[in-house]
Scaffold this motif. Structure first.
Motif, PDB file in Angstrom:
ATOM      1  N   MET A 224       0.745  -1.357   0.118  1.00  0.00           N
ATOM      2  CA  MET A 224      -0.089   0.020   0.094  1.00  0.00           C
ATOM      3  C   MET A 224       1.051   1.185  -0.023  1.00  0.00           C
ATOM      4  SD  MET A 224      -2.915   1.254   2.684  1.00  0.00           S
ATOM      5  CE  MET A 224      -2.024   2.208   3.787  1.00  0.00           C
ATOM      6  N   ILE A 225       0.492   2.254  -0.736  1.00  0.00           N
ATOM      7  CA  ILE A 225       1.307   3.316  -0.841  1.00  0.00           C
ATOM      8  C   ILE A 225       0.061   4.490  -0.370  1.00  0.00           C
ATOM      9  CG2 ILE A 225       2.398   5.310  -2.165  1.00  0.00           C
ATOM     10  CD1 ILE A 225       3.493   2.616  -3.997  1.00  0.00           C
ATOM     11  N   ARG A 226       0.458   5.402   0.616  1.00  0.00           N
ATOM     12  CA  ARG A 226      -0.103   6.510   0.980  1.00  0.00           C
ATOM     13  C   ARG A 226       0.492   7.838   1.184  1.00  0.00           C
ATOM     14  NH1 ARG A 226       1.514   7.519   6.137  1.00  0.00           N
ATOM     15  NH2 ARG A 226       2.330   5.876   7.253  1.00  0.00           N
TER      16      ARG A 226
ATOM     17  N   GLY B  86       9.750  -0.471  -5.070  1.00  0.00           N
ATOM     18  CA  GLY B  86      10.203   0.693  -5.892  1.00  0.00           C
ATOM     19  C   GLY B  86       9.486   0.741  -6.864  1.00  0.00           C
ATOM     20  N   THR B  87       9.067  -0.187  -7.691  1.00  0.00           N
ATOM     21  CA  THR B  87       8.150  -0.081  -8.925  1.00  0.00           C
ATOM     22  C   THR B  87       6.801   0.519  -8.484  1.00  0.00           C
ATOM     23  OG1 THR B  87       9.168  -2.072  -9.959  1.00  0.00           O
ATOM     24  CG2 THR B  87       6.932  -1.307 -10.696  1.00  0.00           C
ATOM     25  N   ALA B  88       6.254   0.034  -7.424  1.00  0.00           N
ATOM     26  CA  ALA B  88       4.920   0.564  -7.055  1.00  0.00           C
ATOM     27  C   ALA B  88       5.187   2.223  -6.648  1.00  0.00           C
ATOM     28  CB  ALA B  88       4.484  -0.302  -5.723  1.00  0.00           C
TER      29      ALA B  88
ATOM     30  N   LEU C 268       4.052   7.753  -8.390  1.00  0.00           N
ATOM     31  CA  LEU C 268       4.509   9.284  -8.600  1.00  0.00           C
ATOM     32  C   LEU C 268       4.053   9.371 -10.163  1.00  0.00           C
ATOM     33  CD1 LEU C 268       7.597   9.575  -6.844  1.00  0.00           C
ATOM     34  CD2 LEU C 268       5.402  10.041  -5.881  1.00  0.00           C
ATOM     35  N   ALA C 269       4.207   8.483 -10.799  1.00  0.00           N
ATOM     36  CA  ALA C 269       3.830   8.946 -12.346  1.00  0.00           C
ATOM     37  C   ALA C 269       2.441   9.038 -12.566  1.00  0.00           C
ATOM     38  CB  ALA C 269       4.319   7.375 -13.153  1.00  0.00           C
ATOM     39  N   ALA C 270       1.723   8.323 -11.738  1.00  0.00           N
ATOM     40  CA  ALA C 270       0.136   8.644 -11.716  1.00  0.00           C
ATOM     41  C   ALA C 270      -0.140  10.069 -11.248  1.00  0.00           C
ATOM     42  CB  ALA C 270      -0.585   7.506 -11.052  1.00  0.00           C
TER      43      ALA C 270
END
Length: 157
Positions: A1-3, A95-97, A102-104
């Motif tokens: 999860m990224i928050r 790292g990919t996530a 960030l690209a999104a």
């Protein structure tokens, strides 16, 4: 999860920054304090943003970024200042996530570019970035003025 990072994450972000500095062979170069990061990320005029990657075990890494601007495109870009994944979480897609997240953000915000720097000796990172579609800016070099040289430049003229 990224928050998105919160003020409660400042201590772990600083720990990650110190770990990254050690990895980059500059363990004594970190001058930032928790108070400085808290103000930079969550103060009245934030200078940057951060996201945290985590799982049930806790934080696995982070990315710290801010907007820059391109006069050539007439649009802002997203600049990745730091990306760090704990050694135990490397090779597991964290790292990919973080980069995809960030690209999104960059696409959502209408940014023309998503950029970052990488140390030229970090072949593993360079290969990873190339696999994600990044292109090295071979004709460009980073220029920096700090410390006494910065102060001299500021008063010269």
């Amino acid at each position: 999860m990224i928050r998105p990072a919160t003020p409660d994450d400042v201590a772990i972000i600083l720990d990650f920054v110190r770990d990254l500095a050690t990895f980059e062979r500059e363990p004594d170069a970190v001058e930032a304090s928790e108070a400085m990061l808290a103000d930079a990320l969550f103060g009245p005029a934030p200078a940057a943003e951060a996201v945290i990657a985590e799982d049930a075990s806790g934080p696995l890494g982070f990315a710290l970024f801010f907007h820059n601007f391109s006069t050539w495109t007439g649009r802002r870009g997203l600049y990745l200042e730091d990306l760090y994944v704990t050694p135990a979480a490397r090779g597991k897609g964290v790292g990919t996530a973080l980069l995809r997240h960030l690209a999104a953000i960059a696409v959502e915000r209408g940014c023309a570019r998503f950029e970052w720097s990488v140390l030229d000796w970090n072949a593993d990172a360079i290969a990873f970035y190339r696999s994600m579609g990044a292109v090295g800016m071979e004709d460009w070099t980073v220029q920096r003025v700090t410390g006494d040289a910065l102060r001299r430049l500021a008063v010269s003229g």
